[in-house]
Design an enzyme around this catalytic site. Structure first.
Site, mmCIF file in Angstrom:
data_model
loop_
_atom_site.group_PDB
_atom_site.id
_atom_site.type_symbol
_atom_site.label_atom_id
_atom_site.label_comp_id
_atom_site.label_asym_id
_atom_site.label_seq_id
_atom_site.Cartn_x
_atom_site.Cartn_y
_atom_site.Cartn_z
ATOM 1 N N THR A 69 0.645 -1.026 0.014
ATOM 2 C CA THR A 69 -0.089 -0.078 0.051
ATOM 3 C C THR A 69 0.549 1.402 -0.003
ATOM 4 O O THR A 69 0.228 2.343 -0.457
ATOM 5 C CB THR A 69 -0.885 -0.097 1.330
ATOM 6 O OG1 THR A 69 -0.154 -0.187 2.533
ATOM 7 C CG2 THR A 69 -1.926 -1.093 1.222
ATOM 8 N N GLU A 70 2.080 1.142 0.571
ATOM 9 C CA GLU A 70 2.729 2.310 0.676
ATOM 10 C C GLU A 70 4.153 2.412 0.125
ATOM 11 O O GLU A 70 5.191 3.064 0.941
ATOM 12 C CB GLU A 70 2.768 3.028 2.106
ATOM 13 C CG GLU A 70 1.126 3.150 2.413
ATOM 14 C CD GLU A 70 0.957 3.756 3.929
ATOM 15 O OE1 GLU A 70 1.955 4.510 4.232
ATOM 16 O OE2 GLU A 70 -0.202 3.661 4.478
ATOM 17 N N LEU A 71 4.830 1.818 -0.740
ATOM 18 C CA LEU A 71 6.095 1.308 -0.945
ATOM 19 C C LEU A 71 6.673 2.505 -1.593
ATOM 20 O O LEU A 71 6.547 3.266 -2.260
ATOM 21 C CB LEU A 71 5.916 0.474 -2.331
ATOM 22 C CG LEU A 71 7.290 -0.176 -2.787
ATOM 23 C CD1 LEU A 71 7.997 -0.860 -1.600
ATOM 24 C CD2 LEU A 71 7.119 -1.019 -4.061
#
Length: 378
Positions: free
Chosen positions: A286-288
């Site tokens: 989700t937040e790479l």
């Protein structure tokens, strides 16, 4: 048709593409990549490389970034299949007062996504951070349940039918707080007890039956005692929710990675993902991004090191068929939270994302594209 593709095609009301898996690419110690000799890799966008294998690629952004920078907006539409509001759907942005919701900025992002045929992802319905200034003096044991349910019902209902997936509860696990269940001592836990998580998922499901409902958290990537404790606690939470028949449907893994961190064990991570998948859950990265704070100043070397981290991580993650999407926390180095939160001591600009500050594709972009290209459908 099985695996990711079947699942995502079932979301056809909000999505037009599916998802896939990948072949393992071991060797995290291979952090310096040779120059990519496959020029053809740049003939397609990240969204196209992902979609070719049934995966979704997207990025987080903010409304003012898109509206003030046409070059960035064009790059976003070219590269991404999903848009995630970075701040606009958090409590502090949506609720200027206890009795008023302001959807103006998030509505503009939803309209941008709709206009450009992008999936729209919700982040986040419930979190202990980014709360409005009135929260501390207003919310208490007597009204917390009502305020929480009102918020989830109002916000999820406002976007019902438009959302691909919601981060329903964000970062509720924190073993360092010392609880036997591994939960974080948040205001919601204090006021409502541990059942607040199940309650939030049930409210979200009632408000929007089409959205994929996600539990989202960080700190599960590395082979360290701290991350192992986090993995165990997250899995324990998911198992408990499933036993309660809570409508949680996916785990969101934030994947804020660190340049220079060598304690990455692909086999260990794959085992964790397999355990999550065994619960019948999907997985979204989700937040790479990759913090380059401790990497060398030389831009060419630094970019190659960052790219190696991206490719090694994604090669391990995409080996799990339950993974359906990869989202970077930002698209261009011009707009990244790491410029402020993890600034470099040498004063040089951070370079954690696929595109540089001038929207040019970097080695990180190639690494992500290569990981998608090497993936094989399930």
């Amino acid at each position: 048709m099985t695996g990711r593709r079947r699942f995502l095609l079932g979301l056809s009301a909000v999505a037009g593409i599916g998802a896939g898996a990948s072949k393992s690419q071991p060797g995290y110690d291979r952090q310096i990549l040779s120059a990519d000799t496959d020029a053809a890799i740049e003939n397609a966008s990240l969204r196209e490389w992902a979609a070719a294998k049934g995966l979704i690629y997207g990025a987080a952004t903010q409304e003012h970034m898109l509206s003030s920078n046409p070059q960035f907006a064009s790059s976003f539409v070219r590269e991404c299949a999903m848009l995630v509001p970075e701040d606009e759907l958090k409590w502090k942005s949506l609720r200027p007062s206890p009795n008023r919701f302001d959807f103006s900025r998030s509505d503009r992002l939803a309209q941008f996504a709709s206009t450009h045929n992008l999936l729209f992802r919700g982040h986040t319905l419930l979190w202990h951070a980014r709360l409005p200034s009135w929260f501390k003096s207003t919310v208490n044991h007597r009204n917390a349940r009502q305020i929480m349910l009102e918020h989830i019902t109002k916000v999820a209902g406002h976007y019902a039918g438009q959302i691909h997936s919601w981060d329903v509860v964000n970062e509720a696990v924190f073993p360092q707080d010392g609880r036997s269940d591994g939960l974080r001592n948040t205001p919601w836990l204090k006021f409502l007890g541990s059942d607040y998580i199940d309650l939030a998922f049930r409210a979200a499901s009632a408000a929007d039956s089409q959205a994929l409902l996600v539990y989202n958290d960080y700190g599960t990537e590395y082979d360290t005692p701290k991350d192992e404790a986090k993995r165990i606690a997250v899995l324990k939470l998911l198992e408990r929710l499933r036993s309660q028949e809570s409508p949680v449907q996916a785990l969101g893994i934030q994947a804020h990675l660190w340049g220079g961190e060598t304690r990455f064990n692909p086999s260990q991570l794959r085992a964790f993902l397999k355990d999550v998948a065994s619960l019948g859950l999907k997985i979204i990265i989700t937040e790479l991004d990759v913090t380059d704070k401790h990497l060398p100043s030389d831009i060419h070397l630094r970019d190659r090191l960052v790219a190696g981290i991206y490719q090694d991580y994604l090669s391990a993650v995409l080996d799990e068929p339950a993974v359906i999407a990869v989202i970077t926390w930002g698209l261009s180095d011009r707009y990244t939270w790491l410029s402020h939160k993890q600034a470099r001591q040498d004063g040089r600009a951070v370079r954690p994302l696929p595109l540089d500050a001038d929207m040019r594709r970097k080695e990180a972009w190639k690494a992500i594209a290569r990981a998608f290209k090497q993936a094989t459908p399930v």
